[in-house]
Write an enzyme that holds these catalytic residues in place. Structure first.
Site, short mmCIF file in Angstrom:
data_model
loop_
_atom_site.label_atom_id
_atom_site.label_comp_id
_atom_site.label_asym_id
_atom_site.label_seq_id
_atom_site.Cartn_x
_atom_site.Cartn_y
_atom_site.Cartn_z
N GLN A 169 -16.71 -67.20 -2.46
CA GLN A 169 -15.52 -67.72 -3.15
C GLN A 169 -14.44 -66.64 -3.21
OE1 GLN A 169 -15.19 -70.93 -4.02
NE2 GLN A 169 -13.15 -70.61 -4.84
N ASP A 197 -16.59 -72.35 5.67
CA ASP A 197 -15.17 -72.29 5.27
C ASP A 197 -14.27 -72.20 6.51
OD1 ASP A 197 -14.45 -72.39 2.57
OD2 ASP A 197 -15.17 -70.35 2.18
N LYS A 238 -18.72 -77.26 -6.37
CA LYS A 238 -19.33 -77.25 -5.03
C LYS A 238 -20.84 -77.45 -5.12
CE LYS A 238 -15.57 -74.53 -3.12
NZ LYS A 238 -14.98 -73.26 -2.68
N1 GUN Z 1 -10.56 -69.98 -2.91
C1 GUN Z 1 -9.62 -70.96 -2.92
N2 GUN Z 1 -9.87 -71.88 -1.97
C2 GUN Z 1 -10.99 -71.46 -1.34
C3 GUN Z 1 -11.74 -72.01 -0.27
O1 GUN Z 1 -11.44 -73.04 0.32
N3 GUN Z 1 -12.85 -71.30 0.08
C4 GUN Z 1 -13.21 -70.14 -0.55
N4 GUN Z 1 -14.30 -69.51 -0.12
N5 GUN Z 1 -12.53 -69.62 -1.53
C5 GUN Z 1 -11.43 -70.28 -1.93
#
Ligand code: GUN
Length: 284
Positions: free
Chosen positions: A98, A121, A54
């Site tokens: 995350q 998100d 990311k």
């Molecule tokens: N863990 C797995 N997929 C995601 C996601 O799309 N966003 C976040 N914040 N954590 C994750």
């Protein structure tokens, strides 16, 4: 019949190039650089890779990023304090924690602490509600990426039978809302569904998001169906694979996404799209 492969990498590269151009324009005309803050708690190797990707994607697109890492035994108050600080910082447009979080955390409370206007998100209850009402502010990145892939592959949606396998807050539930908004007839299957193949065989569009390696096999899908594989699993010999058995399904499907190189690259792309949209909204 061999299915058309929906290449997420090619589409992601095209969308990211467009986002990078828009970010450059925003900087030149308004002096605003889109900025994403990512919080990682603990040492889960998969989460560490996702966060690294990311941050790298931000850099490549000319966005600013802030990465905050805490040990797995950090006090939740410390993380909540950091979120409050990022909420108050006008130069930060997106905040992402995350998941999963270590067990001392109430994950819902952490997600609710993020300013909904920076919740790139789309996991805050306010944004989940807005999506459900058909008026989304931030669309969760993975289902958003899937919709872009369906659009680019020109998959007809109106009246189509869409079957989603998996009911997570991150993928299954928002995916259902997005397909419903496009007038699909939506079925959501899960671990307690009685006859999974009965449902999957009816699907014009099948989205697999369960986290079980190769569980959807060619005999479970309708000839010509569009098969979208959200799973990322590892086989016993360490290779990446999806929830879909690609080899058997590609002989039956009309179109299919591979793993890797399918939905994965689109997830991060839509995170960038949400961060840019958030930065642009600060002008309104
Ligand atoms: N863990 C797995 N997929 C995601 C996601 O799309 N966003 C976040 N914040 N954590 C994750």
């Amino acid at each position: 019949m061999t299915a058309q492969i929906i290449d997420g990498k090619v589409l992601a590269d095209a969308v990211r190039a467009d986002l990078a151009e828009k970010a450059t324009a925003l900087k030149a005309t308004q002096g605003i650089t889109p900025c994403l803050a990512v919080i990682l708690v603990g040492e889960d190797p998969a989460s560490a890779v996702y966060v690294k990707n990311k941050v790298m994607a931000c850099e490549k697109a000319g966005f600013r990023s802030i990465k905050v890492v805490y040990p797995s035994d950090v006090e939740p108050m410390v993380v909540l304090g950091k979120i409050a600080e990022l909420n108050a910082d006008p130069d930060v447009h997106g905040i992402l924690v995350q998941l999963p979080l270590p067990k001392q955390f109430d994950a819902d409370a952490v997600l609710e602490a993020i300013d909904p206007a920076k919740d790139v998100d789309g996991f805050h209850a306010e944004n989940v509600g807005a999506l459900m009402q058909g008026n989304p502010r931030f669309i969760p990145c993975t289902p958003y990426g899937v919709m872009k892939m369906l659009e680019s592959a020109k998959v007809p949606l109106k009246g189509a039978e869409a079957v989603i396998v998996g009911r997570s807050n991150i993928v299954g539930k928002p995916m259902a809302m997005l397909l419903l908004a496009q007038s699909c007839t939506v079925t959501v299957c899960h671990s307690q569904s009685k006859d999974l193949a009965f449902h999957t065989k009816r699907a014009d569009i099948l989205v697999a998001a369960v986290g079980r390696a190769k569980m959807i096999t060619g005999d479970m899908i309708k000839p010509g169906a569009t098969v979208i594989d959200v799973g990322i699993n590892r086989t016993a010999d360490g290779k990446l694979c999806g929830d879909v058995d690609f080899e058997s399904c590609k002989e039956v499907a009309g179109a299919i996404t591979p793993v890797p190189g399918g939905v994965g690259p689109m997830t991060i792309t839509m995170l960038l799209a949400n961060t840019l949209a958030s930065a642009e909204r600060t002008l309104k």
